[in-house]
Design a protein around this motif. Structure first.
Motif, PDB file in Angstrom:
ATOM      1  N   LEU A  99       9.241   3.723  15.384  1.00 35.19           N
ATOM      2  CA  LEU A  99       9.002   5.040  14.794  1.00 35.19           C
ATOM      3  C   LEU A  99      10.144   6.031  15.004  1.00 35.19           C
ATOM      4  CD1 LEU A  99       5.232   5.355  15.788  1.00 35.19           C
ATOM      5  CD2 LEU A  99       6.230   4.532  13.650  1.00 35.19           C
ATOM      6  N   LYS A 100      11.275   5.552  15.526  1.00 32.90           N
ATOM      7  CA  LYS A 100      12.420   6.445  15.703  1.00 32.90           C
ATOM      8  C   LYS A 100      13.000   6.841  14.347  1.00 32.90           C
ATOM      9  CE  LYS A 100      13.924   4.915  20.289  1.00 32.90           C
ATOM     10  NZ  LYS A 100      15.003   4.257  21.080  1.00 32.90           N
ATOM     11  N   ASN A 101      13.277   8.132  14.195  1.00 32.48           N
ATOM     12  CA  ASN A 101      13.926   8.676  12.989  1.00 32.48           C
ATOM     13  C   ASN A 101      13.111   8.466  11.716  1.00 32.48           C
ATOM     14  OD1 ASN A 101      16.252   9.391  14.570  1.00 32.48           O
ATOM     15  ND2 ASN A 101      16.918   7.254  14.440  1.00 32.48           N
ATOM     16  N   ILE A 102      11.796   8.431  11.839  1.00 32.44           N
ATOM     17  CA  ILE A 102      10.899   8.347  10.679  1.00 32.44           C
ATOM     18  C   ILE A 102      10.670   9.756  10.140  1.00 32.44           C
ATOM     19  CG2 ILE A 102       8.527   7.784   9.970  1.00 32.44           C
ATOM     20  CD1 ILE A 102      10.283   5.342  10.368  1.00 32.44           C
ATOM     21  N   SER A 103      10.657   9.914   8.816  1.00 34.26           N
ATOM     22  CA  SER A 103      10.539  11.255   8.237  1.00 34.26           C
ATOM     23  C   SER A 103       9.140  11.837   8.380  1.00 34.26           C
ATOM     24  CB  SER A 103      10.927  11.217   6.757  1.00 34.26           C
ATOM     25  OG  SER A 103      10.078  10.355   6.025  1.00 34.26           O
ATOM     26  N   LYS A 130       9.245  -0.708   8.062  1.00 36.33           N
ATOM     27  CA  LYS A 130       9.263  -0.496   6.615  1.00 36.33           C
ATOM     28  C   LYS A 130       7.982   0.204   6.155  1.00 36.33           C
ATOM     29  CE  LYS A 130      12.259  -4.440   5.502  1.00 36.33           C
ATOM     30  NZ  LYS A 130      12.311  -5.809   4.931  1.00 36.33           N
ATOM     31  N   ALA A 131       6.858  -0.174   6.745  1.00 39.27           N
ATOM     32  CA  ALA A 131       5.593   0.480   6.402  1.00 39.27           C
ATOM     33  C   ALA A 131       5.630   1.952   6.789  1.00 39.27           C
ATOM     34  CB  ALA A 131       4.429  -0.230   7.094  1.00 39.27           C
ATOM     35  N   ALA A 132       6.181   2.240   7.969  1.00 39.01           N
ATOM     36  CA  ALA A 132       6.275   3.631   8.422  1.00 39.01           C
ATOM     37  C   ALA A 132       7.203   4.440   7.523  1.00 39.01           C
ATOM     38  CB  ALA A 132       6.758   3.670   9.868  1.00 39.01           C
ATOM     39  N   GLU A 133       8.263   3.802   7.063  1.00 43.02           N
ATOM     40  CA  GLU A 133       9.216   4.503   6.189  1.00 43.02           C
ATOM     41  C   GLU A 133       8.604   4.831   4.829  1.00 43.02           C
ATOM     42  OE1 GLU A 133      12.387   1.676   6.242  1.00 43.02           O
ATOM     43  OE2 GLU A 133      13.460   2.678   7.894  1.00 43.02           O
ATOM     44  N   LYS A 134       7.577   4.103   4.422  1.00 42.74           N
ATOM     45  CA  LYS A 134       6.916   4.371   3.144  1.00 42.74           C
ATOM     46  C   LYS A 134       6.001   5.597   3.194  1.00 42.74           C
ATOM     47  CE  LYS A 134       5.476   1.570   0.155  1.00 42.74           C
ATOM     48  NZ  LYS A 134       4.658   0.592  -0.603  1.00 42.74           N
ATOM     49  N   VAL A 135       5.618   6.014   4.396  1.00 42.40           N
ATOM     50  CA  VAL A 135       4.750   7.188   4.517  1.00 42.40           C
ATOM     51  C   VAL A 135       5.559   8.427   4.147  1.00 42.40           C
ATOM     52  CG1 VAL A 135       3.325   8.556   6.096  1.00 42.40           C
ATOM     53  CG2 VAL A 135       3.407   6.055   6.321  1.00 42.40           C
ATOM     54  N   PRO A 136       5.055   9.260   3.224  1.00 45.56           N
ATOM     55  CA  PRO A 136       5.830  10.421   2.777  1.00 45.56           C
ATOM     56  C   PRO A 136       6.022  11.449   3.878  1.00 45.56           C
ATOM     57  CG  PRO A 136       3.587  10.506   1.915  1.00 45.56           C
ATOM     58  CD  PRO A 136       3.743   9.160   2.557  1.00 45.56           C
ATOM     59  N   ALA A 137       6.974  12.340   3.663  1.00 40.49           N
ATOM     60  CA  ALA A 137       7.311  13.340   4.682  1.00 40.49           C
ATOM     61  C   ALA A 137       6.115  14.219   5.040  1.00 40.49           C
ATOM     62  CB  ALA A 137       8.480  14.205   4.196  1.00 40.49           C
ATOM     63  N   HIS A 138       5.219  14.449   4.078  1.00 34.39           N
ATOM     64  CA  HIS A 138       4.039  15.271   4.369  1.00 34.39           C
ATOM     65  C   HIS A 138       2.914  14.450   5.003  1.00 34.39           C
ATOM     66  CE1 HIS A 138       2.909  13.516   0.443  1.00 34.39           C
ATOM     67  NE2 HIS A 138       1.680  13.633   0.879  1.00 34.39           N
ATOM     68  N   GLY A 139       3.117  13.141   5.153  1.00 35.14           N
ATOM     69  CA  GLY A 139       2.104  12.274   5.729  1.00 35.14           C
ATOM     70  C   GLY A 139       2.213  12.192   7.242  1.00 35.14           C
ATOM     71  N   LEU A 153       0.824  -1.207   0.000  1.00 30.77           N
ATOM     72  CA  LEU A 153       0.000   0.000   0.000  1.00 30.77           C
ATOM     73  C   LEU A 153       0.861   1.261   0.000  1.00 30.77           C
ATOM     74  CD1 LEU A 153      -2.606  -1.165   2.659  1.00 30.77           C
ATOM     75  CD2 LEU A 153      -2.902  -1.119   0.177  1.00 30.77           C
ATOM     76  N   SER A 154       0.240   2.374  -0.388  1.00 32.36           N
ATOM     77  CA  SER A 154       0.937   3.665  -0.438  1.00 32.36           C
ATOM     78  C   SER A 154       0.148   4.693   0.372  1.00 32.36           C
ATOM     79  CB  SER A 154       1.077   4.128  -1.896  1.00 32.36           C
ATOM     80  OG  SER A 154       1.764   3.167  -2.662  1.00 32.36           O
ATOM     81  N   PRO A 155       0.161   4.565   1.697  1.00 28.30           N
ATOM     82  CA  PRO A 155      -0.673   5.453   2.507  1.00 28.30           C
ATOM     83  C   PRO A 155      -0.052   6.829   2.747  1.00 28.30           C
ATOM     84  CG  PRO A 155       0.456   3.899   3.928  1.00 28.30           C
ATOM     85  CD  PRO A 155       0.827   3.539   2.519  1.00 28.30           C
ATOM     86  N   GLU A 156      -0.903   7.829   2.762  1.00 30.61           N
ATOM     87  CA  GLU A 156      -0.506   9.159   3.233  1.00 30.61           C
ATOM     88  C   GLU A 156      -0.594   9.209   4.749  1.00 30.61           C
ATOM     89  OE1 GLU A 156      -2.548  13.525   3.274  1.00 30.61           O
ATOM     90  OE2 GLU A 156      -2.404  12.560   1.313  1.00 30.61           O
ATOM     91  N   ILE A 157      -1.585   8.498   5.283  1.00 32.25           N
ATOM     92  CA  ILE A 157      -1.738   8.365   6.732  1.00 32.25           C
ATOM     93  C   ILE A 157      -1.741   6.879   7.069  1.00 32.25           C
ATOM     94  CG2 ILE A 157      -3.244   8.763   8.722  1.00 32.25           C
ATOM     95  CD1 ILE A 157      -4.293  11.251   7.296  1.00 32.25           C
ATOM     96  N   LEU A 158      -0.884   6.493   8.003  1.00 35.00           N
ATOM     97  CA  LEU A 158      -0.797   5.109   8.450  1.00 35.00           C
ATOM     98  C   LEU A 158      -1.143   5.056   9.929  1.00 35.00           C
ATOM     99  CD1 LEU A 158       0.075   2.095   8.103  1.00 35.00           C
ATOM    100  CD2 LEU A 158       2.397   2.829   8.734  1.00 35.00           C
TER     101      LEU A 158
END
Length: 424
Positions: free
Chosen positions: A223-227, A199-208, A169-174
Motif C-alpha cells: 500500500l505504499k504510494n497508493i493514491s 494492482k488491485a489497490a492501484e485501481k481504487v480511485p483517489a476518492h476511494g 472489479l472496479s471497487p470504490e472501497i477495497l
C-alpha cells in the motif's frame, strides 16, 4: 455491456456462480444452467425457481449470453456450442466486473476471512437500511443464501486474487483482510501475490478507500504510494461475537470499518450490535451435531495452513476440556506439495488428525504428493496423524470417538459430507 434477457450458466452450482445467478434473476433475467452434481446450493437455486440440469445440459433457444465457471475449460461442449452459434461468453469474474462497473462497489479480498467479512459487512449495511446487493462465498445463515437482494446502487462482493480475478472489479472501497502465499499453481511466490494486490489497490480511485491491517508485514508494503486513502481496520473497537477466534474479531473490525467508510453517518454502535448478532455461514466452524458416542462435530472450510492452525487454536480455547480431532481433506496437489511442511505443522497441533485423499479439483494427479505423505510429515513433527483412503473409512474411524472429543471435518472439498453422516 447490457446483460441480455436470457442467460445460461455452466457450473451454476458453484458458490459464486449460484450467487450471480440469483442476482441476475433478481434483476429480471431468465437464468438457467447446468452443473455436474447436486448439492445444497443447487437445491437452493431450484427452490428459488432457477432451473438447473445435472450432468450434460443444453442451452435453451434464445440464449443471449453464456457465463461459465473458471473451473470449466474452453473444450467444454456447451462452451463450444456457444462459440459455434456466435453466443458471447463471459467468465464468472468477467460478469462480476461488468456488474461492478455500474454500481458503487465494495470488494472484500484477502487470503483468509473474506467470506465472513463480506457476510458481516452485508449484514451491517442491511441492518442500517442501506439495501446492499451482496455476493458472498458461502451461504450466510443470517439471510439464508450466498446472495442478498438489495437496491441497484450498492454492490458488496467477495473478491478472489486467484488468476488476478480481483482485477476485473472496479471497487470504490477495497478491503484486504490479509495476504499470504496461496494458489501456488498460479503464484510462484509471495511477491507475486503481493503484486496482484498492489494492482488491485492501484485501481481504487483517489476518492476511494482501502481498508487493511497496516500491522501486517505482508500488507503494508503493498500500500505504499497508493493514491486512495488507506484506513487501518485494527483501529476499530468491537464487542462480543457469536463466532470463535481472534481472526473473526479482525474480520468484524474490517467489516465495521468498510461500512463506516461507505456511510460515515452510520452509527458505530449499531454496527457493533449487528456484528454481535451475526450467525456465521455454511462451512465456517459450523456446528453439525453429535455422534452416537457423544463427540461434538463441527465442519470448517479451512484449507490453508494458517487457517487450520487458527481454527484449531480457537476451538481449543472454546472447548478446553475436549481433545481435538481433525479430519482434513487437502485441496489441490500443488497447494499440498508447496506448503507441505506448513500443513503438517498446523495439523500436528490437533490431538489427532486423519488425512483424506487429496481433492484434485482442477488439477491432474501428482504421484509425488499424497495424503500419506502429509500424514507422515505431521507425525514426524510430533502429531498423531494417519491417512485413510476413503470417506467410508474416515467415517468409521470418527465414529469411534466419544464425548471427550471434538471432531472438526476440515477442507475445501466435500469432507462436510462425512460430518453430515456421523452427526445427528
Amino acid at each position: 455491456m447490457n446483460m441480455p434477457k436470457h442467460i445460461y450458466m455452466v457450473g451454476i452450482g458453484g458458490i459464486g456462480m449460484s450467487a450471480l445467478a440469483q442476482l441476475l434473476a433478481h434483476e429480471g433475467k431468465s437464468v438457467s444452467g447446468t452443473d455436474r452434481e447436486d448439492s445444497p446450493v443447487v437445491e437452493m437455486l431450484s427452490r428459488k425457481g432457477i432451473e438447473v440440469t445435472i450432468g450434460v445440459g443444453g442451452m435453451p433457444e434464445g440464449t443471449g449470453l453464456l457465463i461459465y465457471s473458471d473451473a470449466v475449460p474452453t473444450s467444454n461442449d456447451i462452451r463450444a456450442q456457444a462459440r459455434a452459434s456466435g453466443i458471447p461468453e463471459l467468465s464468472y469474474f468477467e460478469a462480476l466486473g461488468e456488474i461492478s462497473k455500474g454500481k458503487r462497489t465494495v470488494a472484500v479480498a484477502g487470503t483468509h476471512g473474506k467470506t465472513t467479512t463480506t457476510g458481516m459487512l452485508a449484514k451491517i449495511l442491511s441492518d442500517a437500511g442501506k439495501e446492499p446487493t451482496a455476493i458472498v462465498g458461502s451461504i450466510v445463515r443470517d439471510f439464508g443464501s450466498n446472495f442478498l437482494a438489495g437496491g441497484d446502487d450498492l454492490f458488496v462482493v467477495e473478491a478472489c486474487e486467484y488468476r488476478d480475478h480481483v482485477l476485473k472489479l472496479s471497487p470504490e472501497i477495497l478491503v484486504i483482510t490479509n495476504i499470504e502465499l496461496d494458489h501456488t499453481d498460479y503464484f510462484p511466490d509471495l511477491k507475486a501475490v503481493q503484486e496482484t494486490f498492489r494492482k488491485a489497490a492501484e485501481k481504487v480511485p483517489a476518492h476511494g478507500v482501502i481498508v487493511a491491517n497496516l500491522e501486517d508485514a505482508h500488507v503494508a508494503p503493498v500500500l505504499k504510494n497508493i493514491s486512495a486513502r488507506v484506513f487501518d481496520y485494527k483501529r476499530m473497537a468491537i464487542g462480543s461475537l457469536q463466532l470463535i477466534g481472534e481472526f473473526n474479531r479482525d474480520n468484524g473490525r474490517a467489516a465495521l470499518a468498510a461500512a463506516h467508510l461507505a456511510f460515515p453517518e452510520l452509527s458505530l454502535e449499531a454496527g457493533v450490535h449487528s456484528l454481535s448478532q451475526f450467525k456465521g455461514s455454511w462451512r465456517r466452524f459450523e456446528y453439525k451435531g453429535e455422534t452416537p458416542a457423544g463427540a461434538i462435530v463441527y465442519d470448517d472450510y479451512a484449507h490453508h495452513p494458517t487457517a487450520i492452525a487458527k481454527t484449531v487454536r480457537a476451538a481449543r480455547e472454546k472447548f478446553p476440556e475436549k481433545k481435538i480431532v481433525v479430519a482434513f481433506h487437502p485441496h489441490l496437489y500443488s497447494r499440498t506439495k508447496s506448503l507441505l511442511h506448513e500443513f503438517a505443522a498446523s495439523l500436528a497441533q490437533a490431538d489427532q488428525t486423519i488425512v483424506a485423499p487429496i481433492y484434485a479439483a482442477r488439477e491432474e494427479v501428482d504421484p509425488n504428493i499424497s495424503n500419506h505423505v502429509l500424514a507422515r510429515e505431521a507425525a514426524d513433527l510430533g502429531g498423531d496423524a494417519i491417512a485413510l483412503d476413503s470417506f467410508d473409512e474416515i467415517r468409521d474411524e470418527l465414529l469411534k470417538f466419544d464425548s471427550s472429543h471434538l471432531i472438526i471435518t476440515m477442507g475445501a472439498g466435500d469432507i462436510y459430507k462425512v460430518a453430515e453422516q456421523i452427526a445427528d
